[in-house]
Design a protein around this motif. Structure first.
Motif, short mmCIF file in Angstrom:
data_model
loop_
_atom_site.label_atom_id
_atom_site.label_comp_id
_atom_site.label_asym_id
_atom_site.label_seq_id
_atom_site.Cartn_x
_atom_site.Cartn_y
_atom_site.Cartn_z
N UNK A 184 15.75 4.39 36.48
CA UNK A 184 14.34 4.64 36.13
C UNK A 184 13.73 3.36 35.57
N UNK A 185 12.47 3.12 35.90
CA UNK A 185 11.80 1.91 35.38
C UNK A 185 11.38 2.17 33.93
N UNK A 186 11.86 1.31 33.02
CA UNK A 186 11.52 1.45 31.60
C UNK A 186 11.00 0.12 31.06
N UNK A 187 10.12 0.19 30.06
CA UNK A 187 9.64 -1.01 29.39
C UNK A 187 10.47 -1.28 28.13
N UNK A 188 10.35 -2.49 27.59
CA UNK A 188 11.20 -2.84 26.43
C UNK A 188 10.92 -1.93 25.24
N UNK A 189 9.73 -1.39 25.13
CA UNK A 189 9.41 -0.54 23.97
C UNK A 189 9.65 0.95 24.25
N UNK A 190 10.15 1.26 25.43
CA UNK A 190 10.44 2.68 25.71
C UNK A 190 11.69 3.10 24.97
N UNK A 191 11.71 4.34 24.49
CA UNK A 191 12.82 4.87 23.70
C UNK A 191 14.08 4.99 24.56
N UNK A 192 15.20 4.56 24.01
CA UNK A 192 16.48 4.67 24.72
C UNK A 192 17.42 5.62 23.98
N UNK A 193 17.34 5.63 22.64
CA UNK A 193 18.28 6.46 21.87
C UNK A 193 17.68 6.81 20.53
N UNK A 194 18.16 7.93 19.99
CA UNK A 194 17.81 8.31 18.61
C UNK A 194 19.13 8.49 17.88
N UNK A 195 19.28 7.76 16.76
CA UNK A 195 20.52 7.91 15.97
C UNK A 195 20.16 8.44 14.60
N UNK A 196 20.72 9.56 14.24
CA UNK A 196 20.42 10.14 12.92
C UNK A 196 21.22 9.43 11.84
N UNK A 197 20.47 8.99 10.84
CA UNK A 197 21.11 8.35 9.70
C UNK A 197 20.53 9.05 8.49
#
Ligand code: MCA
Ligand code: AMP
Length: 508
Positions: A153-166
């Motif tokens: 899929x075409x993504x931009x550098x600011x597109x979300x890739x992951x969410x890590x809960x801290x």
């Protein structure tokens, strides 16, 4: 068209010979680069077939396995947001994450399917798959019918890739949002800074539901087209057995102290290795020195956060400086690190203050918590780490403590507020305090001090047993004391420093 999808960059780094071995497991399985390409395409096509919305989250709580790693890469490839969850989390914790993140897809173990699917469906998730650590489960069954060809899929550098809960120092966890650009820029800096070369082989023994194992170790190997010797669970002897065939190892301090306890760890065993990296928790100078004396290798310590991935590192190359035990090295190229006092003013070189960071590695904010996000950045856009430290005249960063109420146990974060909240709900409990005390194996562990309500009889062991049914095992206090009162300052605030002092010898 330019595609800044992290997966595209990792795929481009695969070696030309796709039939070479990419991953070798400790039960004798070998996955080729072609296997990685085909499997991630099939899994990406399965996700693509579900009609998910842009930015859909894929929440995953499964035991570590190569297939779990492939699911991560496939989620990137399909352009969705990967949400890894520690396998130790229990129902209350999982219910929170699913309600907070509203994942479109949940992948769980066959064993947990019952309670996880109930929580997921109630929260509106429409797709729940299972994945065992032995290549079983509905996810792979369904993917086996999908094509092994897929255009990332075409993504931009600011597109979300992951969410890590801290977890938040107060109350519930926060989802750190990491973009394709955050991850790729950091992976590229580390590839050069840590001297990755063709032929490098990584021993991967960390969990893949946190930054260290999922991003720093995995991206390091993949972006270098390097083979991985894969362990689903850390075992000191298995790591030592593999040293003669590897060149890079990454671990939290507990992994190093456990390997030092093995007579098989010798200079000879480690002679083929090029680099040992430690992070996620303080590496004791004793461990740093013992490792050097035993193996001849100087551990390279680095400093990271879920919100910033890696921000500083001791140097790899001698010409960049020496690796100094007790420090976390220099800010990485392109990353700004500064120390500020409570008023936000610069402190003189070498003076202690709050560590702040700026750079392409810094996250996009906390998921659906704009106010909380705003609090954690300065006016001029630097992220406040919550760590306390100093930068000396040679530029070395040293972490001396934390302004956030945090215990780091075996590399996992334990937030006292969360555990105190559960203890305070228990019958007969008036108040509680959780403090971190030194521990020879985990570095630091939680000890609970509890005040009973008037007339109530409390038993520390029973409280711990109840907690074990509610919270992830690594969060459970290793000891629970029932006392008449807690030390307080003039403001009535519990003086945790006095409790830490009182119990610091408990596990010596
Ligand atoms: C297991 N136990 C623990 C921990 N792990 N207790 C306290 N702290 C821990 N970390 C307890 C369990 O509750 C259980 O107790 C008993 O130990 C055995 O459980 P088991 O799972 O078999 O433990 P283990 O295999 O010995 O695990 C120890 C471990 C593991 C291998 C050190 O904790 C680990 O893999 N840690 C790495 C964490 C990590 O990846 N951190 C990176 C975060 P009982 O029998 O009573 O139930 S990323 C990060 O921090 C930033 C971004 C960065 O800089 O990297
Ligand atoms: P996490 O919340 O899992 O991202 O953990 C990040 C925290 O781990 C940092 O804020 C530090 O407190 C701690 N940390 C990471 N690396 C190191 C290190 N090398 N030495 C001391 N603490 C560290």
């Amino acid at each position: 068209m330019q595609n800044d999808n992290l997966f595209a960059a990792l795929r481009a780094a695969f070696p030309r010979d796709l039939d070479a071995v990419a991953v070798e497991t400790d039960d004798g399985l070998a996955y080729s680069w072609r296997d990685l390409d085909r499997a991630t395409a099939m899994l990406a096509n399965l996700l693509g077939s579900l009609g998910l919305a842009e930015g859909a989250r894929v929440a995953v709580q499964v035991e570590k396995s190569v297939e779990a790693m492939l699911l991560y890469l496939a989620t990137l490839r399909a352009g969705y947001v990967f949400l890894p969850l520690n396998t130790a989390y229990q129902q209350a914790e999982i219910a929170y994450f699913i309600e907070n993140a509203e994942p479109a897809v949940v992948v769980t173990t066959p064993k947990n399917f019952g309670w996880v699917s109930r929580i997921a469906f109630q929260a509106g998730t429409r797709h729940v798959f299972t994945l065992g650590d032995d290549r079983t489960g509905t996810l792979l069954d369904r993917a086996s019918h999908c094509s092994d060809q897929q255009q990332p899929a075409v993504k931009g550098i600011d597109d979300l890739a992951a969410i890590l809960y801290t977890s938040g120092t107060t109350g519930r966890s926060k989802g750190a949002m990491l973009s394709h650009g955050n991850l790729l820029s950091n992976a590229r800096v580390l590839k050069d800074y840590w001297g990755w070369v063709p032929g490098d082989v990584l021993i991967h023994a960390l969990p893949i539901f946190h930054v260290h194992g999922l991003f720093v170790a995995l991206h390091g190997a993949l972006l270098n087209g390097s083979q991985m010797l894969w362990l689903n669970k850390f075992d000191p002897r298995k790591v030592i057995e593999r040293l003669p065939r590897a060149t890079v190892f990454m671990g939290v301090p507990t992994l190093y102290t456990r390997m030092l306890a093995e007579p098989a760890l010798t200079r000879e065993a480690a002679s083929h290795m090029r680099l040992f990296i430690s992070g996620s928790a303080p590496l004791l100078i004793e461990t740093f020195n013992d490792w050097q004396a035993r193996t001849g290798h100087t551990i390279l310590e680095r400093y990271g956060m879920s919100e910033t991935i890696m921000l500083t590192s001791n140097p790899y190359r001698a010409q960049d400086g020496e690796r100094r035990g007790g420090t976390v090295g220099f800010p990485l190229p392109g990353v700004g690190v500064r120390v500020r006092d409570d008023a936000g003013q610069p402190v003189p070189t070498g003076e202690i203050g709050g560590i702040q960071v700026s750079g392409p590695n810094v996250f996009k904010g906390y998921w659906r918590m704009p106010e909380k996000t705003k609090e954690e950045f300065t006016e001029d856009g630097w992220f406040k780490t919550g760590d306390v430290g100093r930068i000396d005249e040679r530029g070395y960063v040293t972490i001396v403590g934390r302004s956030k109420d945090l215990i780091i146990s075996g590399g996992y974060n334990v937030y006292p507020a969360e555990i105190e909240g559960f203890i305070n709900e228990m019958p007969g409990v008036a108040e509680s305090a959780l403090v971190g005390v030194p521990h020879p194996d985990f570095g630091e562990v939680g000890v609970a001090v509890v005040i009973p309500k008037p007339g109530a009889q409390l038993d520390g062991e029973a409280l711990i047993a109840t907690l074990k049914t509610q919270l992830a095992n690594f969060k459970i206090p290793k000891k629970c004391f029932v006392v008449a009162e807690l030390p307080r300052n003039t403001m009535g605030k519990v003086q945790k420093n006095l409790l830490r002092e009182q119990y610091k010898g408990l596990f010596a």
